[in-house]
Design an enzyme around this catalytic site. Structure first.
Site, PDB file in Angstrom:
ATOM      1  N   SER A 145       7.447   5.637   0.187  1.00  0.00           N
ATOM      2  CA  SER A 145       7.947   4.248   0.525  1.00  0.00           C
ATOM      3  C   SER A 145       9.406   4.086   0.023  1.00  0.00           C
ATOM      4  O   SER A 145       9.828   4.808  -0.975  1.00  0.00           O
ATOM      5  CB  SER A 145       6.957   3.216  -0.037  1.00  0.00           C
ATOM      6  N   TYR A 158       2.683  -1.907  -6.272  1.00  0.00           N
ATOM      7  CA  TYR A 158       3.058  -1.098  -5.185  1.00  0.00           C
ATOM      8  C   TYR A 158       4.062   0.115  -5.395  1.00  0.00           C
ATOM      9  O   TYR A 158       3.908   1.237  -5.104  1.00  0.00           O
ATOM     10  CB  TYR A 158       3.438  -1.936  -4.079  1.00  0.00           C
TER      11      TYR A 158
END
Length: 262
Positions: A145, A158
């Site tokens: 990501s 995250y």
């Protein structure tokens, strides 16, 4: 040249690929010739996804297991290789996010995100990797990501998981490259999916922010990930190892433009 990217005869396991970006990448591998194996913890979601894949003429097998459960993963990887054949390509796509300010986040929720996003790829890669090592060939792709590089409000767990996954990717390459296994990652930017549809409207502050912040001046389309996925799954990447390819329209290349700049 076509042979470099041809996946005919290959089998690809894509975890969590029942919708969105995971499904787009899996479809891309399928259209490049790969036989697909898709996992999820939900039988209902797998059944719906299977219909979608088959609607496009793709051959797909589905397996229900939890990527964070060591015993379940071990048992199912053995089962897949017995029933379908050797896994040539693994995409660790399964992931979750919990948007909570760090000061308010419960430790159990933080651990849950780390468990799925970081421990899950470790477990699945361990069992698939052992078999790839014995065959001296394999492709592993971890879905990272932009949060592997950047922080953002409310995504501490995250970001920690994706930052860890970046380094796990590099360490997997370090340990397994000698076995002719290429381990790399893809880092998606902001993409147009059903989950982002409510905020991808003109005048929405986040929509305007993403478009102005992205040099390409648009959201990514799920199909924009297919090229990177096929490249990293194919012979074309046989000497590429430990890299993260960011498919982000250029966001990470710039600090962004000031509000008074055209």
């Amino acid at each position: 040249m076509k042979n470099l990217f041809d996946l005919t005869g290959k089998r690809a396991l894509v975890t969590g690929a029942v919708h969105g970006l995971g499904m787009a990448m899996a479809k891309g591998l399928g259209h490049a010739g790969a036989e697909l194996i898709v996992n999820n913890h939900s039988p209902d979601m797998l059944n719906e996804a299977k219909v979608e894949y088959e609607r496009e003429g793709l051959k797909v097998h589905t397996y229900v297991f939890d990527v964070t459960d060591d015993n379940e993963v071990n048992r199912n990887i053995d089962l897949i290789e017995k029933e379908i054949g050797p896994i040539d390509i693994l995409i660790n796509n399964a992931g979750i996010i919990k948007r909570v300010p760090m000061e308010d986040m419960e430790a159990k929720d933080f651990r849950a995100v780390i468990d799925v996003n970081l421990v899950g790829p470790f477990i699945v890669s361990k069992y698939v990797g052992r078999k790839m090592i014995s065959r001296k060939v394999g492709k592993i792709i971890n879905i990272n990501s932009m949060m592997s590089e950047l922080g953002r409000n409310t995504v501490s767990a995250y970001a920690a998981s994706k930052g860890g996954l970046k380094m796990l990717t590099k360490n997997m390459a370090t340990e397994w490259a000698k076995h002719n296994i290429q381990t790399n990652g893809i880092g998606p930017g902001y993409f147009a999916t059903s989950q982002t549809a409510p905020i991808r409207v003109g005048g929405h502050p986040f929509n305007d922010f993403i478009i102005s912040r992205t040099p390409a001046a648009r959201w990514g389309n799920p199909e924009d990930l297919v090229g990177a996925a096929v490249f990293l799954a194919s012979k074309a990447s046989d000497f590429v190892n430990g890299q993260i390819i960011y498919v982000d329209g250029g966001i990470l290349a710039t600090i962004g433009k000031p509000s008074n700049e055209d």
